[in-house]
Design a protein around this motif. Structure first.
Motif, PDB file in Angstrom:
ATOM      1  N   SER A   1      -4.132 -67.455 -24.732  1.00 27.34           N
ATOM      2  CA  SER A   1      -4.160 -66.768 -26.021  1.00 27.34           C
ATOM      3  C   SER A   1      -5.597 -66.399 -26.375  1.00 27.34           C
ATOM      4  O   SER A   1      -6.550 -66.887 -25.759  1.00 27.34           O
ATOM      5  N   TYR A   2      -5.738 -65.570 -27.380  1.00 31.23           N
ATOM      6  CA  TYR A   2      -7.072 -65.133 -27.814  1.00 31.23           C
ATOM      7  C   TYR A   2      -7.914 -66.316 -28.268  1.00 31.23           C
ATOM      8  O   TYR A   2      -9.068 -66.445 -27.880  1.00 31.23           O
ATOM      9  N   SER A   3      -7.311 -67.190 -29.073  1.00 29.15           N
ATOM     10  CA  SER A   3      -8.093 -68.306 -29.623  1.00 29.15           C
ATOM     11  C   SER A   3      -8.528 -69.273 -28.521  1.00 29.15           C
ATOM     12  O   SER A   3      -9.667 -69.756 -28.530  1.00 29.15           O
ATOM     13  N   GLN A   4      -7.646 -69.526 -27.562  1.00 33.74           N
ATOM     14  CA  GLN A   4      -8.012 -70.389 -26.426  1.00 33.74           C
ATOM     15  C   GLN A   4      -9.156 -69.745 -25.631  1.00 33.74           C
ATOM     16  O   GLN A   4     -10.133 -70.412 -25.277  1.00 33.74           O
ATOM     17  N   PHE A   5      -9.018 -68.441 -25.386  1.00 33.53           N
ATOM     18  CA  PHE A   5     -10.017 -67.721 -24.599  1.00 33.53           C
ATOM     19  C   PHE A   5     -11.378 -67.743 -25.283  1.00 33.53           C
ATOM     20  O   PHE A   5     -12.392 -68.054 -24.655  1.00 33.53           O
ATOM     21  N   MET A   6     -11.405 -67.444 -26.573  1.00 29.52           N
ATOM     22  CA  MET A   6     -12.680 -67.397 -27.291  1.00 29.52           C
ATOM     23  C   MET A   6     -13.294 -68.795 -27.419  1.00 29.52           C
ATOM     24  O   MET A   6     -14.517 -68.954 -27.360  1.00 29.52           O
ATOM     25  N   GLY A   7     -12.450 -69.802 -27.554  1.00 26.10           N
ATOM     26  CA  GLY A   7     -12.959 -71.169 -27.599  1.00 26.10           C
ATOM     27  C   GLY A   7     -13.626 -71.557 -26.289  1.00 26.10           C
ATOM     28  O   GLY A   7     -14.722 -72.138 -26.275  1.00 26.10           O
ATOM     29  N   LYS A   8     -12.972 -71.203 -25.184  1.00 26.43           N
ATOM     30  CA  LYS A   8     -13.532 -71.534 -23.871  1.00 26.43           C
ATOM     31  C   LYS A   8     -14.766 -70.701 -23.542  1.00 26.43           C
ATOM     32  O   LYS A   8     -15.672 -71.178 -22.857  1.00 26.43           O
ATOM     33  N   ILE A   9     -14.794 -69.463 -24.031  1.00 24.66           N
ATOM     34  CA  ILE A   9     -15.992 -68.616 -23.843  1.00 24.66           C
ATOM     35  C   ILE A   9     -17.187 -69.278 -24.507  1.00 24.66           C
ATOM     36  O   ILE A   9     -18.284 -69.334 -23.946  1.00 24.66           O
ATOM     37  N   GLY A  10     -16.970 -69.788 -25.713  1.00 29.48           N
ATOM     38  CA  GLY A  10     -18.065 -70.450 -26.429  1.00 29.48           C
ATOM     39  C   GLY A  10     -18.537 -71.708 -25.725  1.00 29.48           C
ATOM     40  O   GLY A  10     -19.739 -71.968 -25.640  1.00 29.48           O
ATOM     41  N   GLN A  11     -17.587 -72.481 -25.207  1.00 22.84           N
ATOM     42  CA  GLN A  11     -17.940 -73.728 -24.516  1.00 22.84           C
ATOM     43  C   GLN A  11     -18.660 -73.470 -23.203  1.00 22.84           C
ATOM     44  O   GLN A  11     -19.563 -74.219 -22.821  1.00 22.84           O
ATOM     45  N   SER A  12     -18.252 -72.403 -22.508  1.00 20.44           N
ATOM     46  CA  SER A  12     -18.840 -72.145 -21.191  1.00 20.44           C
ATOM     47  C   SER A  12     -20.219 -71.496 -21.280  1.00 20.44           C
ATOM     48  O   SER A  12     -20.904 -71.367 -20.269  1.00 20.44           O
ATOM     49  N   GLY A  13     -20.608 -71.065 -22.474  1.00 21.99           N
ATOM     50  CA  GLY A  13     -21.945 -70.507 -22.649  1.00 21.99           C
ATOM     51  C   GLY A  13     -22.085 -69.061 -22.221  1.00 21.99           C
ATOM     52  O   GLY A  13     -23.194 -68.584 -22.006  1.00 21.99           O
ATOM     53  N   ILE A  14     -20.980 -68.348 -22.093  1.00 20.95           N
ATOM     54  CA  ILE A  14     -21.038 -66.927 -21.751  1.00 20.95           C
ATOM     55  C   ILE A  14     -21.386 -66.146 -23.017  1.00 20.95           C
ATOM     56  O   ILE A  14     -20.703 -66.257 -24.027  1.00 20.95           O
ATOM     57  N   GLU A  15     -22.445 -65.378 -22.954  1.00 20.18           N
ATOM     58  CA  GLU A  15     -22.965 -64.680 -24.135  1.00 20.18           C
ATOM     59  C   GLU A  15     -22.483 -63.228 -24.179  1.00 20.18           C
ATOM     60  O   GLU A  15     -23.286 -62.302 -24.207  1.00 20.18           O
TER      61      GLU A  15
END
Length: 115
Positions: free
Chosen positions: A75-89
């Motif tokens: 989902s969008y929220s899962q994806f954006m949460g993981k993007i933030g955790q992985s440090g992808i800017e």
């Protein structure tokens, strides 16, 4: 003493407003009072919609990212949460562009994030 009226400034003001009303329909383009109201209203709309445009684009980007993420089981929220955790800017604008125009690159981002 005679009354002093600054006709030059008044005429310039009317000309400026009527020039802004160019292209309007009917009396809005050539009758001073109608054109003045139409131009003022248009300026109010343009001020308001410069702010609204930013909201609309953000909504569009979120929808595109959500559609791209759901193709890969997230989902969008899962994806954006993981993007933030992985440090992808990458911001939403870039992610939405990847999801729409470069699905293989977006898939690579999803795979990197889901590890």
């Amino acid at each position: 003493m005679p009354r002093s009226v600054n006709t030059v400034a008044s005429r310039a003001k009317r000309k400026r407003i009527l020039k802004q009303a160019k292209g309007y329909w009917g009396r809005r383009k050539n009758v001073w009072t109608v054109a003045k109201n139409a131009v003022e209203k248009g300026l109010v709309y343009s001020y308001r919609d410069r702010k609204a445009k930013k909201r609309e684009f953000r909504k569009l980007w979120i929808q595109r990212i959500n559609a791209g993420a759901r193709l890969h089981g997230m989902s969008y929220s899962q994806f954006m949460g993981k993007i933030g955790q992985s440090g992808i800017e990458l911001n939403r604008k870039v992610l939405a562009d990847l999801a729409m125009n470069h699905p293989e690159a977006f898939e690579a981002v999803v795979k990197k994030v889901s590890k």
